[in-house]
Design an enzyme around this catalytic site. Sequence first.
Site, PDB file in Angstrom:
ATOM      1  N   ASP A 172       0.812  -1.222   0.000  1.00 50.53           N
ATOM      2  CA  ASP A 172       0.000   0.000   0.000  1.00 50.53           C
ATOM      3  C   ASP A 172       0.845   1.271   0.000  1.00 50.53           C
ATOM      4  OD1 ASP A 172       0.902  -0.089   2.568  1.00 50.53           O
ATOM      5  OD2 ASP A 172      -1.062  -0.260   3.514  1.00 50.53           O
ATOM      6  N   ASP A 260       7.176 -12.703   0.717  1.00 47.54           N
ATOM      7  CA  ASP A 260       7.836 -12.618  -0.595  1.00 47.54           C
ATOM      8  C   ASP A 260       8.943 -13.662  -0.737  1.00 47.54           C
ATOM      9  OD1 ASP A 260       9.341 -11.197   1.275  1.00 47.54           O
ATOM     10  OD2 ASP A 260       9.577  -9.394   0.056  1.00 47.54           O
TER      11      ASP A 260
HETATM   12  N1  UDP Z   1       1.393  -4.423   6.711  1.00 50.29           N
HETATM   13  C1  UDP Z   1       0.457  -5.299   7.219  1.00 50.29           C
HETATM   14  N2  UDP Z   1       0.316  -5.408   8.559  1.00 50.29           N
HETATM   15  C2  UDP Z   1       1.066  -4.679   9.437  1.00 50.29           C
HETATM   16  C3  UDP Z   1       2.027  -3.766   8.912  1.00 50.29           C
HETATM   17  C4  UDP Z   1       2.174  -3.676   7.540  1.00 50.29           C
HETATM   18  O1  UDP Z   1      -0.239  -5.966   6.451  1.00 50.29           O
HETATM   19  O2  UDP Z   1       0.885  -4.802  10.628  1.00 50.29           O
HETATM   20  C5  UDP Z   1       1.514  -4.297   5.261  1.00 50.29           C
HETATM   21  C6  UDP Z   1       1.481  -2.843   4.803  1.00 50.29           C
HETATM   22  O3  UDP Z   1       0.153  -2.431   4.620  1.00 50.29           O
HETATM   23  C7  UDP Z   1       2.308  -2.886   3.536  1.00 50.29           C
HETATM   24  C8  UDP Z   1       3.303  -4.007   3.812  1.00 50.29           C
HETATM   25  O4  UDP Z   1       2.771  -4.803   4.867  1.00 50.29           O
HETATM   26  O5  UDP Z   1       1.518  -3.219   2.406  1.00 50.29           O
HETATM   27  C9  UDP Z   1       4.675  -3.495   4.209  1.00 50.29           C
HETATM   28  O6  UDP Z   1       4.528  -2.670   5.343  1.00 50.29           O
HETATM   29  P1  UDP Z   1       5.387  -1.349   5.555  1.00 50.29           P
HETATM   30  O7  UDP Z   1       5.436  -0.578   4.295  1.00 50.29           O
HETATM   31  O8  UDP Z   1       4.814  -0.635   6.755  1.00 50.29           O
HETATM   32  O9  UDP Z   1       6.812  -1.897   5.971  1.00 50.29           O
HETATM   33  P2  UDP Z   1       8.108  -2.330   5.138  1.00 50.29           P
HETATM   34  O10 UDP Z   1       8.128  -3.839   5.214  1.00 50.29           O
HETATM   35  O11 UDP Z   1       7.960  -1.827   3.742  1.00 50.29           O
HETATM   36  O12 UDP Z   1       9.225  -1.686   5.863  1.00 50.29           O
END
Ligand code: UDP
Length: 370
Positions: A172, A260
């Site tokens: 998102d 992933d």
């Molecule tokens: N996400 C989720 N649950 C959570 C935190 C994040 O489903 O409790 C989803 C979030 O909506 C996004 C993805 O996991 O699509 C990655 O999250 P984020 O961008 O916050 O962290 P990143 O892994 O990129 O650092």
Amino acid sequence: MKLRLVQLFKHAAYGFSFFCILTVLGSFHRSDKNYDHSLTLLDDNPRFRRAILNSTPERSKVLLEREGPLVELGPTVPQRLAKDVYISVKTTRKYHAQRLGDILDTWFLLAPENVYFFTDSTDSAIDQATGGHLIQTNCASTHSRQALNCKMNAELEHFLDSGRSWMCHFDDDNYVNVPQLIRMLGNYDPRRDWYLGRPSTRGPIDIVDPQGEPAKKVKFWFATGGAGFCLSKSLVTKMAPYVRDGKFVALGDKIRLPDDVTLGYLIEHLLDKRLIVVDKLHSHLESMRLVRLDQLHEQISLSAGSYNDQKKNVVAVPQLFTDAEDPQHFRSLHCFLFPKSRICAGRSPLPPTPTSPDTEETPLADMDFR
Ligand code: UDP
Ligand code: MN
């Protein structure tokens, strides 16, 4: 820089190690660019084949006549393909307010029939705004491995039930240029097995295979979820025995890896299919400011989100909205790409504000993961 390292350690904490046994050059043989497209173009449509081969950046520019389902995707994108693409976006309750508005105001409008949001709580406002495309997964609302694998499991199962030809996943905090995405997919036949994405590691990852007897190491590549990736129907159909009825979550538990990476293990190791690198997908593990503005129209996904100490990691497009109105700069980006969009009407670039000096940014490909 510091933050990027923290993110790397986050991945490392999941219990796998990166080994750089291949150079970046070594990975190029798998690249989308060098692939022999003539073999995989949809050969049942010779006009489309010609259009792709003859297309120039000018000709393939998208004409945004109107927003919504009437968007003209351009001369090289067959409408049939546009309808066949299933785009799933992973989200969570706390980001409904923080992030989904940025998508709903911008790239969602390019393909409202194609985009579905996978979340962990009900939200009637978002459900209505997306035309009933908010899917409550019953997964936990945490960033844990199980919760993320649970959502990926739901995305894959919904896609299998949709009957569509392509599944593309995004986070998102991605901006997706849907016409470019669809144009790229036109180079591949969904009746064959395709895993299209972009890794953010310099080499394949290397784990002790929990399924091996006796234990042995396996190496595989995976496409970073935060850059977005696409899977053909033929491939997801072969994945179904490892996905249906929550089996993807069970697989992630067995190898103790996030969604992933589990996907890479399933496709590259268990099904013995190779990831094809699409370098026009971008996660915020890269510096968005390094994406050149004169090449922005060609990119498929962009991102926002990881912040260093001083500056947001956002694409360097002219700002038409304040940071408060447009924290991820997706609206400004959307207006740069599709200036006739409704949200851009009457907007002009904001006067420059004094900013802190640019900090040194290292492109991901130059970082050492060892
Ligand atoms: N996400 C989720 N649950 C959570 C935190 C994040 O489903 O409790 C989803 C979030 O909506 C996004 C993805 O996991 O699509 C990655 O999250 P984020 O961008 O916050 O962290 P990143 O892994 O990129 O650092
Ligand atoms: Mn993110």
